[in-house]
Design a protein around this motif. Structure first.
Motif, mmCIF file in Angstrom:
data_model
loop_
_atom_site.group_PDB
_atom_site.id
_atom_site.type_symbol
_atom_site.label_atom_id
_atom_site.label_comp_id
_atom_site.label_asym_id
_atom_site.label_seq_id
_atom_site.Cartn_x
_atom_site.Cartn_y
_atom_site.Cartn_z
ATOM 1 N N UNK A 181 -3.607 -27.399 -25.053
ATOM 2 C CA UNK A 181 -4.639 -27.613 -24.224
ATOM 3 C C UNK A 181 -5.009 -26.930 -23.045
ATOM 4 N N UNK A 182 -6.230 -26.624 -22.325
ATOM 5 C CA UNK A 182 -6.164 -26.209 -21.180
ATOM 6 C C UNK A 182 -5.785 -27.062 -20.100
ATOM 7 N N UNK A 183 -4.924 -26.545 -19.061
ATOM 8 C CA UNK A 183 -4.035 -27.476 -18.438
ATOM 9 C C UNK A 183 -4.741 -28.305 -17.493
ATOM 10 N N UNK A 184 -4.479 -29.630 -17.523
ATOM 11 C CA UNK A 184 -4.755 -30.525 -16.185
ATOM 12 C C UNK A 184 -3.915 -30.279 -15.025
ATOM 13 N N UNK A 185 -4.671 -30.203 -13.757
ATOM 14 C CA UNK A 185 -3.857 -29.887 -12.612
ATOM 15 C C UNK A 185 -4.422 -30.424 -11.353
ATOM 16 N N UNK A 186 -3.619 -30.441 -10.158
ATOM 17 C CA UNK A 186 -4.174 -30.861 -9.035
ATOM 18 C C UNK A 186 -3.366 -29.761 -8.108
ATOM 19 N N UNK A 187 -4.104 -29.662 -6.619
ATOM 20 C CA UNK A 187 -3.408 -28.872 -5.712
ATOM 21 C C UNK A 187 -3.550 -29.714 -4.260
ATOM 22 N N UNK A 188 -2.229 -29.873 -3.576
ATOM 23 C CA UNK A 188 -2.014 -30.679 -2.436
ATOM 24 C C UNK A 188 -1.423 -29.673 -1.625
ATOM 25 N N UNK A 189 -1.816 -29.561 -0.269
ATOM 26 C CA UNK A 189 -0.964 -28.631 0.543
ATOM 27 C C UNK A 189 -0.889 -27.329 0.138
ATOM 28 N N UNK A 190 0.328 -26.762 -0.300
ATOM 29 C CA UNK A 190 0.358 -25.391 -0.685
ATOM 30 C C UNK A 190 1.068 -25.238 -2.149
ATOM 31 N N UNK A 191 0.986 -26.482 -2.893
ATOM 32 C CA UNK A 191 1.585 -26.719 -4.132
ATOM 33 C C UNK A 191 0.465 -26.992 -5.284
ATOM 34 N N UNK A 192 0.578 -26.566 -6.277
ATOM 35 C CA UNK A 192 -0.050 -26.952 -7.721
ATOM 36 C C UNK A 192 0.796 -27.722 -8.411
ATOM 37 N N UNK A 193 0.325 -28.635 -8.959
ATOM 38 C CA UNK A 193 0.840 -29.569 -9.931
ATOM 39 C C UNK A 193 0.233 -29.438 -11.201
ATOM 40 N N UNK A 194 0.673 -29.132 -12.425
ATOM 41 C CA UNK A 194 -0.186 -28.858 -13.624
ATOM 42 C C UNK A 194 0.820 -29.564 -15.065
ATOM 43 N N UNK A 195 -0.079 -29.887 -16.050
ATOM 44 C CA UNK A 195 0.603 -30.214 -17.440
ATOM 45 C C UNK A 195 0.438 -29.506 -18.180
ATOM 46 N N UNK A 196 1.460 -29.256 -19.222
ATOM 47 C CA UNK A 196 1.513 -28.256 -20.447
ATOM 48 C C UNK A 196 1.595 -29.187 -21.546
ATOM 49 N N UNK A 197 0.533 -29.488 -22.284
ATOM 50 C CA UNK A 197 0.517 -30.199 -23.445
ATOM 51 C C UNK A 197 -0.050 -29.470 -24.946
ATOM 52 N N UNK A 198 0.558 -29.878 -25.903
ATOM 53 C CA UNK A 198 0.183 -29.331 -27.031
ATOM 54 C C UNK A 198 -1.115 -29.824 -27.435
ATOM 55 N N UNK A 199 -1.942 -29.184 -28.177
ATOM 56 C CA UNK A 199 -3.276 -29.646 -28.679
ATOM 57 C C UNK A 199 -3.172 -30.683 -29.797
ATOM 58 N N UNK A 200 -3.799 -31.547 -30.097
ATOM 59 C CA UNK A 200 -3.836 -32.383 -31.028
ATOM 60 C C UNK A 200 -3.971 -31.720 -32.363
ATOM 61 N N UNK A 201 -4.221 -30.627 -32.477
ATOM 62 C CA UNK A 201 -4.393 -29.735 -33.746
ATOM 63 C C UNK A 201 -3.610 -28.439 -33.487
ATOM 64 N N UNK A 202 -3.167 -27.757 -34.493
ATOM 65 C CA UNK A 202 -2.488 -26.533 -34.496
ATOM 66 C C UNK A 202 -1.141 -26.429 -34.828
ATOM 67 N N UNK A 203 -0.204 -25.700 -34.379
ATOM 68 C CA UNK A 203 1.111 -25.366 -34.829
ATOM 69 C C UNK A 203 2.037 -25.889 -33.890
ATOM 70 N N UNK A 204 1.542 -26.621 -32.857
ATOM 71 C CA UNK A 204 2.603 -27.160 -31.714
ATOM 72 C C UNK A 204 2.553 -28.499 -31.435
ATOM 73 N N UNK A 205 1.936 -29.331 -32.348
ATOM 74 C CA UNK A 205 1.668 -30.674 -32.054
ATOM 75 C C UNK A 205 3.050 -31.609 -31.926
ATOM 76 N N UNK A 206 4.143 -31.152 -32.502
ATOM 77 C CA UNK A 206 5.380 -31.581 -32.195
ATOM 78 C C UNK A 206 6.228 -31.417 -30.960
ATOM 79 N N UNK A 207 5.574 -30.387 -30.063
ATOM 80 C CA UNK A 207 6.308 -30.015 -29.136
ATOM 81 C C UNK A 207 6.198 -30.918 -27.814
ATOM 82 N N UNK A 208 7.242 -31.091 -27.104
ATOM 83 C CA UNK A 208 6.941 -32.093 -25.865
ATOM 84 C C UNK A 208 5.995 -31.484 -25.000
#
Length: 404
Positions: A181-208
């Motif tokens: 999935x395109x990442x969900x993210x936020x920016x605070x101060x000089x830092x970016x925090x984001x999530x890397x999540x497999x799509x609900x369909x495709x070849x990586x659904x079992x990945x953490x």
């Protein structure tokens, strides 16, 4: 799931009141503002199935309607199509209409003191068929996602930012294809925090799934958290505390644990957690002070009160202040005041005074009225709304800034 080392900022505190044992008495939840406490909250990690109605404070029933509400400090008229996004500084991230035919949009910032729009990036760095997908701005970093809608390939980029300008070249922080999935993210101060999540369909659904951070000047990102399944909400940072909603108790079923992580601590201590009943997925969650403000988008049968649609303020063990309206955005506010977006307006709740009022949307707003460009604890609450002209046609965007 695992925690990993990282950096930090600050934090705020929240003091929860107690619920009355009788149905006639109203409970209060009051904020104590910033105090910098560092104690870890005691939590069991057990799913919170709340059947005791005395633990639920229905704010719309038990609070009093206040005579006055917030008035905007600033109001600006922006070009139609402008979208505003959360910022922790004096600038709000903005997605705007294109300045040329080479892109469907451009990205930049809105000054929260003058109302000036500044374009920072006019063309996606990835070229080709890429477009801007999402954008955020911290006081020292500007971050955005570019996507190719044909292939669903995407990249997360960031550049140093100061005084309304980019002060360095963009850096690609992460990327993915249609399996992610395109990442969900936020920016605070000089830092970016984001999530890397497999799509609900495709070849990586079992990945953490993973939560990462990167600060300007870093040579690489840091992994903060690993979840055995997809996170439920955007990452939110409020008062130096990161709020995420990973999967927990994976061997027992589908459970989401709203988790607060102290970014000030070198070991990224988990300072609080609230595990929802089985199958209940939070729509939004942010740790404000010492309590979670979270929203449930749908009602879940057999899950107790925390499975009801609406917005809640509280932590494990209760009590919970409850607003029984369909949620539309992340809660925001300051001290004992909470701003909760409903269909066309915003409720302003004061949990110390046990009052509420309404911030109405601008005249002739379209569809859902005002939408917030603020989240969590903030000094300025920013909203924007598309408005019609007298002929009923969409004409412009009204942005408003409320001082809390």
């Amino acid at each position: 799931m695992r925690l990993f080392g990282g950096k930090g900022i600050t934090r705020r505190r929240f003091v929860a009141g107690s619920a009355a044992a009788t149905a006639a008495a109203a409970a209060a939840v009051s904020l104590a503002g910033c105090s910098g406490g560092e104690d870890t909250q005691d939590t069991s990690g057990e799913p919170q199935v709340v059947e005791d109605e005395s633990q639920i404070v229905d704010a719309l029933d038990e609070y009093s309607s206040a005579d006055a509400s917030l008035a905007p400090t600033y109001t600006w008229t922006l070009p139609l199509g402008t979208l505003l996004f959360h910022s922790d500084g004096a600038w709000s991230a903005a997605m705007m209409t294109p300045e040329s035919a080479t892109s469907i949009n451009t990205i930049g910032v809105l000054s929260l003191s003058s109302g000036s729009l500044v374009t920072l990036v006019t063309t996606p760095t990835g070229g080709g068929n890429r477009d801007f997908f999402d954008v955020r701005c911290g006081s020292g970093v500007f971050a955005w996602v570019e996507i190719d809608y044909n292939t669903l390939d995407w990249s997360l980029l960031a550049a140093p930012f100061a005084d309304g300008s980019l002060t360095g070249d963009p850096v690609e922080l992460d990327s993915g294809d249609s399996d992610w999935d395109p990442t969900m993210f936020t920016a605070v101060g000089s830092t970016v925090y984001w999530l890397k999540m497999p799509s609900t369909s495709g070849s990586s659904t079992s990945e953490p799934s993973h939560c990462y951070s990167w600060s300007t000047g870093d040579s690489d990102n840091r992994q903060i958290y690993e979840s055995p399944g997809r996170f439920a909400t955007h990452p939110r940072v409020c008062g130096g505390v990161l709020t995420i909603a990973p999967r927990v108790l994976a061997d027992q079923g589908t459970y989401y644990g709203m988790t607060a992580i102290d970014l000030n601590d070198a070991d990224l201590r988990q300072i609080d957690q609230l595990v929802l009943p089985a199958g209940v997925r939070p729509f939004e969650a942010v740790y404000m002070g010492d309590s979670f403000a979270f929203a449930i988008e749908a009602s879940y049968d057999g899950s107790g009160s925390l499975g009801n649609m609406g917005t809640f303020i509280g932590r494990e063990g209760g009590p919970y202040v409850y607003v029984g309206r369909e949620p539309a955005a992340c809660p925001a506010g300051k001290d004992s005041r909470y701003l909760i977006k409903v269909r066309s307006s915003h409720y302003l709740f004061d949990t110390a005074e046990q009052t509420y009022s309404v911030i109405s949307c601008p005249d002739r707003s379209l569809d859902y009225g005002d939408y917030p460009a603020s989240e969590g604890t903030c000094d300025q609450f920013v909203t924007y709304a598309a408005v019609k002209n007298v002929q009923g046609m969409p004409e412009s965007v009204t942005a408003r800034v409320f001082t809390l």
